[in-house]
Scaffold this motif. Structure first.
Motif, PDB file in Angstrom:
ATOM      1  N   ALA A  91       0.867  -1.192   0.100  1.00  0.00           N
ATOM      2  CA  ALA A  91      -0.168   0.003  -0.075  1.00  0.00           C
ATOM      3  C   ALA A  91       0.867   1.292  -0.054  1.00  0.00           C
ATOM      4  O   ALA A  91       0.712   2.252  -0.437  1.00  0.00           O
ATOM      5  CB  ALA A  91      -0.959  -0.070   1.229  1.00  0.00           C
ATOM      6  N   ARG A  92       1.906   1.323   0.747  1.00  0.00           N
ATOM      7  CA  ARG A  92       2.953   2.462   0.663  1.00  0.00           C
ATOM      8  C   ARG A  92       3.248   2.856  -0.785  1.00  0.00           C
ATOM      9  O   ARG A  92       3.623   3.774  -1.044  1.00  0.00           O
ATOM     10  CB  ARG A  92       4.075   2.223   1.967  1.00  0.00           C
ATOM     11  CG  ARG A  92       3.735   2.221   3.195  1.00  0.00           C
ATOM     12  CD  ARG A  92       3.007   3.509   3.618  1.00  0.00           C
ATOM     13  NE  ARG A  92       2.402   3.651   4.842  1.00  0.00           N
ATOM     14  CZ  ARG A  92       3.043   3.841   6.051  1.00  0.00           C
ATOM     15  NH1 ARG A  92       4.544   3.827   5.943  1.00  0.00           N
ATOM     16  NH2 ARG A  92       2.463   3.865   7.322  1.00  0.00           N
ATOM     17  N   ALA A  93       3.701   1.743  -1.242  1.00  0.00           N
ATOM     18  CA  ALA A  93       4.303   2.017  -2.774  1.00  0.00           C
ATOM     19  C   ALA A  93       3.258   2.533  -3.517  1.00  0.00           C
ATOM     20  O   ALA A  93       3.634   3.380  -4.392  1.00  0.00           O
ATOM     21  CB  ALA A  93       4.711   0.566  -3.269  1.00  0.00           C
ATOM     22  N   ALA A  94       1.959   2.078  -3.446  1.00  0.00           N
ATOM     23  CA  ALA A  94       0.756   2.519  -4.429  1.00  0.00           C
ATOM     24  C   ALA A  94       0.618   4.296  -3.900  1.00  0.00           C
ATOM     25  O   ALA A  94       0.603   4.759  -4.751  1.00  0.00           O
ATOM     26  CB  ALA A  94      -0.354   1.824  -4.205  1.00  0.00           C
ATOM     27  N   SER A  95       0.759   4.298  -2.583  1.00  0.00           N
ATOM     28  CA  SER A  95       0.391   5.720  -1.772  1.00  0.00           C
ATOM     29  C   SER A  95       1.672   6.541  -2.660  1.00  0.00           C
ATOM     30  O   SER A  95       1.144   7.803  -2.940  1.00  0.00           O
ATOM     31  CB  SER A  95       0.351   5.753  -0.653  1.00  0.00           C
ATOM     32  OG  SER A  95       0.292   6.954  -0.155  1.00  0.00           O
ATOM     33  N   ASN A  96       2.800   6.124  -2.467  1.00  0.00           N
ATOM     34  CA  ASN A  96       3.998   7.104  -3.117  1.00  0.00           C
ATOM     35  C   ASN A  96       4.055   7.340  -4.558  1.00  0.00           C
ATOM     36  O   ASN A  96       4.035   8.236  -4.958  1.00  0.00           O
ATOM     37  CB  ASN A  96       5.230   6.540  -2.680  1.00  0.00           C
ATOM     38  CG  ASN A  96       5.653   6.587  -1.175  1.00  0.00           C
ATOM     39  OD1 ASN A  96       5.003   7.348  -0.439  1.00  0.00           O
ATOM     40  ND2 ASN A  96       6.314   5.802  -0.329  1.00  0.00           N
ATOM     41  N   PHE A  97       3.427   6.411  -5.321  1.00  0.00           N
ATOM     42  CA  PHE A  97       3.267   6.502  -6.703  1.00  0.00           C
ATOM     43  C   PHE A  97       2.423   7.461  -6.891  1.00  0.00           C
ATOM     44  O   PHE A  97       2.429   8.311  -7.685  1.00  0.00           O
ATOM     45  CB  PHE A  97       3.004   5.141  -7.221  1.00  0.00           C
ATOM     46  CG  PHE A  97       2.965   5.099  -8.850  1.00  0.00           C
ATOM     47  CD1 PHE A  97       3.834   6.001  -9.672  1.00  0.00           C
ATOM     48  CD2 PHE A  97       2.269   4.265  -9.557  1.00  0.00           C
ATOM     49  CE1 PHE A  97       3.823   6.142 -10.840  1.00  0.00           C
ATOM     50  CE2 PHE A  97       2.384   4.543 -10.855  1.00  0.00           C
ATOM     51  CZ  PHE A  97       3.082   5.197 -11.554  1.00  0.00           C
TER      52      PHE A  97
END
Length: 537
Positions: A189-195
């Motif tokens: 989820a953090r990767a998606a949020s950062n993207f």
């Protein structure tokens, strides 16, 4: 590989890992019997073992865990002095310094530890955290690039690399790293949020909200992800969803007690009318001016409003909102945030827009600063006496924000290259402007530069606001000046970096907040000269 903060370990004669006395036991002895007794016990325990040369390191680790920070620091230094080739020692010392938030020294220690190839990924990752925490964003970006080359598929490192690149305004690189991290860990989820954040910063609003929704599905209760999505929604002008997400951001939470010794409840939208309220200031100076759009409404609806505010803003807000009781942050901190009267509710200042339904069902004027009309007229009269009936344009070009002031600043000679009207007089609105800067601006523009040396532009926002109201127009980079000009309702041209505060949207040339402000955005491949060339008068 050893985990961060582990004690140094060596193989015993039987092949098993042995520290002779583990750090947890050593910590207990230090707490109970003190340093002298622990030293004797440790020296006896490691005598004749491979750990004998690590006496000071083991003792330092135990002292650090026991909270004996001064003694631990001296022991770490002594170990590194005696054993300069023990790079694990530098790594452990760096972790200790990082825990104490002594980030610059920690960064140097991790750099030394990274000479050990097996330690390098961890050392570089922790050095990146230290540099980011110290606000050394360009150095952090350089370290991030090296770490990404070393560990391109490490998802935890990738998220910190993304932050470092974003802080250094290398948004295209940040977006690429976020995208690769998302491919490597599609359920993260953090990767998606950062993207999503990277997409918003690079102007891809639809992509940003799409990945923000994915992140929310993957982690529906993660406050950081909800706050990130809130920021993206605010950038897109979705205020209902934006305020809901914004409420999950990290914010200061001092424990406030009232006259009865009770901690006030959190304010909700339905409880504002007739409430006795305390507001806790937060965010930056500019954010205070933005959120103050709600303050007149709150003061009308509540029975009593107390506002704990930073000392730098106290005088300005006290004069601008006479029906609100303002309390200096320093005085409240000294009183352990104990109020001298009973209150029902408390709220962080940044949560007021959501409670008030700002730009959802409530559309107040954003030009809320009336100031002192007589003072503005007096200041304009001084300009006309000195220069005649000309066009007076306020200018500001620098931010000293430790986080990103470098990217929000322009050289005075670059600003002076704008096509200012022939009859223009430039009026200095830049705090801490030097004589050299003002001379540079005058030479580059070919226009006179007026200055009011008696005005403390950095702290006297009341007089600065009155001066802005005396002018015809303002040209500025993002700092307090542009927000203050916005709440004054003055025509303003804003030179905006590639990525910026959420109140300026994603790709609009006007701000929803301040319709009198024209936004000139710097493209990813543009220089400030390109942006200055778009100014029109």
């Amino acid at each position: 590989m050893q985990a961060v903060g582990d004690a140094p370990k060596h193989r015993g004669r039987d092949g098993t890992v042995n520290t002779s006395m583990d750090v947890e036991r050593l910590e207990a002895i230090l707490r109970r019997d003190g340093l002298a007794a622990a030293s004797q016990r440790l020296r006896r325990a490691i005598a004749g073992t491979p750990n004998q040369g690590l006496f000071y390191m083991l003792l330092a680790l135990g002292a650090g865990r026991a909270g004996l920070d001064g003694q631990a620091s001296r022991l770490f230094r002594l170990h590194c002095l005696i054993h300069p080739g023990d790079l694990q020692g530098y790594y452990n010392f760096g972790n200790f310094r990082l825990r104490l938030e002594q980030r610059d020294e920690a960064a140097g220690l991790f750099a030394r530890a990274a000479l050990d190839a097996p330690l390098r990924p961890l050392a570089w990752h922790n050095r990146l955290k230290a540099l980011t925490g110290a606000g050394r964003h360009l150095a952090a970006a350089t370290q991030a690039a090296a770490l990404h080359r070393l560990a391109p598929l490490n998802i935890n490192a990738a998220l910190d690399i993304f932050v470092a690149m974003s802080n250094a305004h290398r948004f295209a690189t940040a977006a690429g790293i976020a995208r690769r991290a998302l491919i490597a860990a599609p359920a993260n989820a953090r990767a998606a949020s950062n993207f999503a954040l990277a997409a918003a910063d690079t102007g891809a609003g639809a992509t940003a909200i799409g990945y923000a929704r994915i992140a929310e599905i993957l982690a529906p209760h993660d406050p950081e992800i909800l706050a990130n999505t809130g920021v993206i929604r605010l950038k897109r002008g979705d205020f209902k969803g934006g305020w809901a997400g914004w409420a999950h951001r990290a914010k200061p939470a001092p424990v406030v007690t009232d006259q009865r010794g009770r901690q006030p409840a959190a304010l909700t939208a339905g409880a504002l009318d007739g409430a006795r309220l305390v507001i806790l200031g937060e965010q930056g100076i500019g954010d205070h001016f933005i959120f103050a759009i709600c303050l007149h409404q709150v003061a009308r609806r509540a029975a009593e409003v107390n506002f704990v505010i930073g000392d730098r803003l106290y005088d300005f807000f006290r004069r601008a909102f006479p029906n609100v009781r303002f309390l200096r942050e320093s005085a409240m901190r000294a009183a352990n945030y104990h109020l001298d009267r009973a209150v029902d509710f408390q709220i962080a200042f940044g949560d007021l827009p959501g409670v008030c339904g700002l730009f959802v069902g409530h559309y107040p004027s954003t030009a809320w600063f009336a100031g002192d009309a007589a003072e503005s007229a007096r200041l304009r009269g001084r300009l006309r006496t000195a220069y005649g009936d000309r066009r007076f344009i306020g200018v500001s070009w620098r931010s000293k924000s430790p986080r990103d002031g470098h990217f929000r600043s322009i050289a005075p000679r670059q600003l002076g290259a704008a096509a200012f009207p022939a009859d223009a007089v430039l009026v200095n609105l830049q705090y801490e402007a030097t004589t050299a800067e003002l001379d540079q601006l005058a030479a580059a523009s070919g226009r006179p530069v007026a200055r009011f040396d008696e005005i403390d532009i950095y702290s006297d926002f009341w007089t600065l606001g009155n001066l802005i109201r005396a002018l015809d127009e303002v040209v500025t980079t993002p700092n307090v000046t542009n927000i203050l000009a916005g709440v004054c309702g003055q025509p303003t041209q804003l030179l905006l970096p590639y990525a910026s505060h959420w109140c300026w949207g994603i790709d609009e040339d006007r701000s929803f907040w301040f319709p009198a402000t024209r936004v000139h955005r710097r493209g990813a491949e543009e220089t400030w000269a390109d942006v200055v060339g778009r100014l029109t008068f």
